[in-house]
Design a protein around this motif. Structure first.
Motif, PDB file in Angstrom:
ATOM      1  N   LEU A 549      50.974  24.268  19.010  1.00 42.44           N
ATOM      2  CA  LEU A 549      52.323  23.703  18.948  1.00 42.44           C
ATOM      3  C   LEU A 549      53.332  24.799  18.617  1.00 42.44           C
ATOM      4  N   GLU A 550      52.912  25.715  17.745  1.00 39.09           N
ATOM      5  CA  GLU A 550      53.772  26.836  17.360  1.00 39.09           C
ATOM      6  C   GLU A 550      54.177  27.645  18.595  1.00 39.09           C
ATOM      7  N   GLU A 551      53.182  27.896  19.446  1.00 37.74           N
ATOM      8  CA  GLU A 551      53.433  28.674  20.657  1.00 37.74           C
ATOM      9  C   GLU A 551      54.391  27.928  21.582  1.00 37.74           C
ATOM     10  N   LEU A 552      54.221  26.615  21.664  1.00 36.08           N
ATOM     11  CA  LEU A 552      55.104  25.799  22.509  1.00 36.08           C
ATOM     12  C   LEU A 552      56.541  25.887  22.013  1.00 36.08           C
ATOM     13  N   ILE A 553      56.741  25.707  20.679  1.00 32.38           N
ATOM     14  CA  ILE A 553      58.097  25.698  20.118  1.00 32.38           C
ATOM     15  C   ILE A 553      58.747  27.076  20.275  1.00 32.38           C
ATOM     16  N   ARG A 554      57.929  28.110  20.126  1.00 32.69           N
ATOM     17  CA  ARG A 554      58.447  29.468  20.283  1.00 32.69           C
ATOM     18  C   ARG A 554      58.890  29.710  21.730  1.00 32.69           C
ATOM     19  N   SER A 555      58.078  29.219  22.677  1.00 38.14           N
ATOM     20  CA  SER A 555      58.368  29.481  24.088  1.00 38.14           C
ATOM     21  C   SER A 555      59.499  28.608  24.619  1.00 38.14           C
ATOM     22  N   VAL A 556      59.528  27.335  24.227  1.00 38.28           N
ATOM     23  CA  VAL A 556      60.539  26.395  24.734  1.00 38.28           C
ATOM     24  C   VAL A 556      61.203  25.723  23.534  1.00 38.28           C
ATOM     25  N   PRO A 557      62.155  26.419  22.850  1.00 37.56           N
ATOM     26  CA  PRO A 557      62.657  25.957  21.551  1.00 37.56           C
ATOM     27  C   PRO A 557      63.252  24.548  21.574  1.00 37.56           C
ATOM     28  N   GLU A 558      63.963  24.173  22.619  1.00 35.77           N
ATOM     29  CA  GLU A 558      64.678  22.888  22.595  1.00 35.77           C
ATOM     30  C   GLU A 558      63.858  21.742  23.171  1.00 35.77           C
ATOM     31  N   THR A 559      62.583  21.972  23.412  1.00 29.58           N
ATOM     32  CA  THR A 559      61.805  20.952  24.132  1.00 29.58           C
ATOM     33  C   THR A 559      61.575  19.701  23.279  1.00 29.58           C
ATOM     34  N   SER A 560      61.541  18.551  23.958  1.00 32.66           N
ATOM     35  CA  SER A 560      61.164  17.303  23.273  1.00 32.66           C
ATOM     36  C   SER A 560      60.581  16.340  24.299  1.00 32.66           C
ATOM     37  N   PHE A 561      59.775  15.413  23.802  1.00 29.65           N
ATOM     38  CA  PHE A 561      58.968  14.579  24.697  1.00 29.65           C
ATOM     39  C   PHE A 561      59.215  13.091  24.464  1.00 29.65           C
ATOM     40  N   ASP A 562      59.013  12.316  25.546  1.00 27.95           N
ATOM     41  CA  ASP A 562      59.097  10.854  25.439  1.00 27.95           C
ATOM     42  C   ASP A 562      57.800  10.281  24.879  1.00 27.95           C
ATOM     43  N   LEU A 563      56.712  10.989  25.181  1.00 27.23           N
ATOM     44  CA  LEU A 563      55.404  10.459  24.792  1.00 27.23           C
ATOM     45  C   LEU A 563      54.494  11.617  24.417  1.00 27.23           C
ATOM     46  N   ILE A 564      53.833  11.468  23.276  1.00 30.85           N
ATOM     47  CA  ILE A 564      52.821  12.455  22.884  1.00 30.85           C
ATOM     48  C   ILE A 564      51.497  11.713  22.736  1.00 30.85           C
ATOM     49  N   THR A 565      50.470  12.226  23.383  1.00 32.03           N
ATOM     50  CA  THR A 565      49.169  11.558  23.305  1.00 32.03           C
ATOM     51  C   THR A 565      48.163  12.445  22.578  1.00 32.03           C
ATOM     52  N   LEU A 566      47.339  11.794  21.751  1.00 32.30           N
ATOM     53  CA  LEU A 566      46.163  12.449  21.161  1.00 32.30           C
ATOM     54  C   LEU A 566      44.967  11.592  21.561  1.00 32.30           C
ATOM     55  N   TRP A 567      44.387  11.912  22.718  1.00 29.50           N
ATOM     56  CA  TRP A 567      43.309  11.073  23.237  1.00 29.50           C
ATOM     57  C   TRP A 567      41.972  11.607  22.724  1.00 29.50           C
ATOM     58  N   ASP A 568      41.386  10.884  21.777  1.00 28.18           N
ATOM     59  CA  ASP A 568      40.126  11.299  21.146  1.00 28.18           C
ATOM     60  C   ASP A 568      40.214  12.733  20.628  1.00 28.18           C
ATOM     61  N   VAL A 569      41.290  13.015  19.902  1.00 25.37           N
ATOM     62  CA  VAL A 569      41.524  14.362  19.393  1.00 25.37           C
ATOM     63  C   VAL A 569      41.628  14.359  17.870  1.00 25.37           C
ATOM     64  N   ILE A 570      42.205  13.288  17.311  1.00 20.98           N
ATOM     65  CA  ILE A 570      42.536  13.294  15.881  1.00 20.98           C
ATOM     66  C   ILE A 570      41.295  13.494  15.013  1.00 20.98           C
ATOM     67  N   GLU A 571      40.125  13.026  15.512  1.00 25.19           N
ATOM     68  CA  GLU A 571      38.898  13.154  14.717  1.00 25.19           C
ATOM     69  C   GLU A 571      38.407  14.600  14.644  1.00 25.19           C
ATOM     70  N   HIS A 572      38.991  15.484  15.484  1.00 20.10           N
ATOM     71  CA  HIS A 572      38.575  16.889  15.490  1.00 20.10           C
ATOM     72  C   HIS A 572      39.425  17.758  14.569  1.00 20.10           C
ATOM     73  N   LEU A 573      40.548  17.243  14.092  1.00 18.70           N
ATOM     74  CA  LEU A 573      41.513  18.102  13.402  1.00 18.70           C
ATOM     75  C   LEU A 573      41.089  18.370  11.958  1.00 18.70           C
ATOM     76  N   ARG A 574      41.572  19.477  11.433  1.00 19.20           N
ATOM     77  CA  ARG A 574      41.215  19.815  10.050  1.00 19.20           C
ATOM     78  C   ARG A 574      42.091  19.090   9.039  1.00 19.20           C
ATOM     79  N   GLU A 575      43.369  18.916   9.385  1.00 20.58           N
ATOM     80  CA  GLU A 575      44.270  18.159   8.520  1.00 20.58           C
ATOM     81  C   GLU A 575      45.211  17.368   9.417  1.00 20.58           C
ATOM     82  N   PRO A 576      44.738  16.278   9.967  1.00 21.86           N
ATOM     83  CA  PRO A 576      45.473  15.590  11.039  1.00 21.86           C
ATOM     84  C   PRO A 576      46.886  15.167  10.645  1.00 21.86           C
ATOM     85  N   TRP A 577      47.117  14.903   9.337  1.00 24.41           N
ATOM     86  CA  TRP A 577      48.460  14.471   8.926  1.00 24.41           C
ATOM     87  C   TRP A 577      49.502  15.559   9.158  1.00 24.41           C
TER      88      TRP A 577
END
Ligand SMILES: [Zn+2]
Length: 704
Positions: A549-577
């Motif tokens: 996400l850091e790389e995305l914000i650095r590359s496209v600073p003003e970007t924003s999305f209508d929809l963000i999906t985490l499809w079977d991803v949250i269970e892999h994260l170290r600190e999902p919050w």
């Protein structure tokens, strides 16, 4: 007396749940009696009252709940030569309700879908006990198919006790190899107070008046009986016969058109409210009960309590158990015309003094059949199963181990929830780590602690998800099939309208399947994927993918999305919050966050315990259920958190698995859960990089 009653209450388990079809009016007293004698007695009913019954539903009993139920009718042909329309009920929320209410003892009526579910609960929670009430007789169960018999064998042999209503039922159950000590006879009873107050002396015109009470259907055997009655009347022209019939049914019209001889008068009373029946019994002399098949026959109890001898068919357990020929009635087999004629002839030629004697005998015979007697027999069975400590060890020993392990609470090991800080308890060991469960009421998160090192994770991902040693290598953990993602997009279209032109960020996009499908529907897609192998593959199919996400914000600073999906991803994260909060920064006001994961409260997870693939998967660090997932999305700043039920069909599933899937969806025991939260903040209000260490955490921890 009071002392012993109290003692009984102390000795019995705290919560007992009885699951049944519905409560016929005569049965309400027994349930009420149990409710008064037990600390915590609950009733789960499939329906308030079955269709076609003239009884009014009585839901005045405390702790009664009507279940979510599928009901249907079907035609059943009995070997005794009648066809009847039966109703089946499938109370499909039985398992979740039991798991929620956690009764110590479940009593389940009838050997059908309800009891199958009660048995699953018994297997899931080995400390509980299951009592099955099998209201059957040898006659009523004739002509049952082999599949049903096999299913019954399983249910009966796994139940801790069986309630039958008479000796014929006991003989039938014994055929399945059930030992005698597990059988408890609980006869049908009703409150007979009003009936036993009726005078035993009858005026002459009522003394030999025949009474029929019941549904006017083929099974009740009225037509064969009327043939015999006609024959008798034609041979006894000087006698007159009186018959009253109470009840309604499909044969009502043809019965009223029936050509009786002139010396037979018949009165059809239609439906009579249950409370008014004593008035009818008072006007009649004997009960006619010519049934072709009845597993009991409650009217026999009622008539005898009212002092009416019974002219009855032995194909009813009540007649078989209670009526003794020439003492309090006359018995016959309804498929023998000679027996029926002889019984009728003897009945109508009984002297007044003999009738008076038989009336007294009838009332005396059923005096013990009170609701409290039946309740006491039920409690016998409850005491019996409660004393069976450690019984039924054969019931899935691995299941027992899992659940025993779960109950182990190491006192020396203190652990707090990584998310909310509330105390946590250990659930399972996984290799050299442990899976913990937060005890916070508004959290309940399950998590792995300590987490694997980056190196360990890297190795696990490489071998499990994105093997780069050639396509022939088997992938143990498959990515979500394309068909399922297509269905998810269909659901999104239904919920959000046209997807064309919307900006999508797929967080943890893997090889970019969801992105590719969304792009085909006109969405502008961006992916984030930390795995180098997967990212390269996604880029290969023309998708814009960042490593973080850091790389995305650095590359496209003003970007924003209508929809963000985490499809079977949250269970892999170290600190999902942290990820969820950080993602809110790039979500438009009103934009949606969609999170899907596997449900730790699914049937499979409950049965398999630590062997459930989502617990054993070495790349999983968090484990969610509906409650903990919804809670985390809400507590990381999203509003309007709601679950989306996606009617997903898995392409490789056949009819049976699809049906099971639909059933699990309906009962909240399905494996996949999808939650959606909305961003209601304006860009200014969005958490800044000062208040949240955006992506820094993510970047260092979630790396392959
Ligand atoms: Zn917590």
């Amino acid at each position: 007396m009071g002392l012993s009653a109290e003692h009984n209450i102390e000795a019995l388990p705290a919560r007992i749940t009885w699951i049944a079809n519905f409560i016929p009016p005569y049965a309400a007293w027994m349930y009420q009696n149990l409710g008064e004698r037990l600390q915590d007695f609950r009733l789960l009913l499939s329906t308030g009252m079955e269709k076609g019954r003239t009884w009014a539903p009585d839901l005045s009993l405390p702790n009664t709940r009507i279940q979510r139920t599928l009901s249907w009718t079907y035609q059943s042909r009995h070997p005794n030569g009648f066809t009847e329309t039966l109703q089946s009920h499938f109370p499909y929320d039985t398992i979740p309700l039991l798991l929620k209410e956690k009764p110590k003892v479940v009593i389940s009526s009838e050997l059908g879908a309800r009891t199958v579910q009660a048995l699953i609960y018994r297997l899931l929670c080995p400390a509980t006990r299951l009592i099955v009430r099998a209201t059957v007789s040898e006659v009523s169960e004739q002509g049952r198919g082999g599949v049903r018999r096999r299913l019954r064998r399983v249910m009966l042999n796994h139940a801790d006790a069986i309630l039958v209503n008479g000796q014929s039922g006991a003989r039938y159950i014994r055929r399945f190899g059930v030992p005698l000590e597990k059988l408890f006879t609980v006869p049908y009873t009703t409150d007979t107070t009003a009936l036993t107050r009726l005078p035993l002396e009858k005026p002459p015109e009522a003394a030999l008046r025949l009474l029929f009470v019941g549904q006017l259907i083929g099974r009740k055997g009225l037509f064969p009986f009327l043939e015999i009655l006609r024959e008798w009347a034609l041979r006894h022209e000087t006698r007159t016969v009186n018959l009253w019939a109470v009840g309604t049914g499909c044969l009502g019209d043809s019965l009223e058109r029936y050509a009786f001889p002139s010396n037979v008068t018949v009165r059809f009373l239609g439906a009579v409210p249950y409370g008014n029946l004593p008035n009818v019994y008072a006007e009649c002399g004997l009960l006619v009960f010519p049934t072709l098949s009845d597993e009991w026959g409650m009217v026999v109890n009622e008539a005898m309590a009212a002092g009416l001898p019974v002219l009855g068919s032995l194909y009813s357990q009540a007649v078989e158990e209670l009526v003794r020929d020439a003492q309090n009635g006359w018995c016959f087999r309804p498929d023998s015309k000679n027996e029926m004629y002889s019984a009728l002839d003897r009945a109508l030629n009984t002297s007044e003094s003999k009738m008076s004697e038989m009336r007294r005998d009838a009332r005396k015979t059923v005096a013990y059949l009170t609701p409290s007697y039946a309740a006491e027999r039920v409690l016998d069975a409850v005491r019996f199963v409660s004393s069976q400590r450690g019984a039924n060890e054969r019931l899935g020993s691995s299941l027992n181990e899992n659940l025993e392990f779960r109950r182990w609470r190491p006192a020396s090991r203190a652990m707090n929830c990584l998310f909310c800080g509330h105390s946590a308890v250990m659930r399972f060991q996984r290799n050299d780590s442990f899976i913990w469960e937060c005890t916070g009421e508004d959290c309940g998160l399950e998590f792995l602690h300590p987490q694997p090192t980056d190196e360990q994770l890297s190795t696990a991902y490489a071998s499990l998800y994105y093997p780069d040693r050639g396509p022939q290598r088997r992938v143990p953990f498959e990515n979500t099939p394309v068909e399922v993602l297509e269905q998810a997009l269909d659901c999104l279209t239904i919920r959000l309208g046209n997807l064309n032109g919307l900006e999508l960020l797929d967080y943890g996009c893997g090889q970019g399947r969801l992105c590719a499908l969304a792009a085909r529907r006109g969405m502008t897609v961006t992916g984030i994927e930390p795995s180098n192998t997967a990212r390269m593959q996604a880029r290969g199919s023309g998708i814009v993918v960042f490593g973080s996400l850091e790389e995305l914000i650095r590359s496209v600073p003003e970007t924003s999305f209508d929809l963000i999906t985490l499809w079977d991803v949250i269970e892999h994260l170290r600190e999902p919050w942290y990820d969820l909060r950080s993602l809110q920064r790039v979500l438009k006001p009103g934009g949606r966050l969609l999170v899907s994961t596997m449900n730790t409260r699914s049937l499979r997870a409950r049965i398999q315990g630590p062997r459930w693939e989502n617990y054993s998967n070495p790349t999983h660090t968090f484990f969610f259920n509906r409650h903990s997932l919804g809670s985390m999305i809400a507590r990381t700043g999203f509003v309007g958190t709601e679950e989306w039920i996606l009617p997903i069909r898995y392409p490789q599933h056949g009819f049976l698995r699809r049906s099971v899937h639909r059933f699990l969806m309906a009962t909240s025991l399905n494996a996949e859960i999808v939650f959606v939260g909305t961003n209601d903040r304006t860009p200014d209000e969005n958490p800044s990089s000062d208040s949240f260490p955006v992506a820094a955490n993510f970047n260092s921890n979630y790396r392959i």
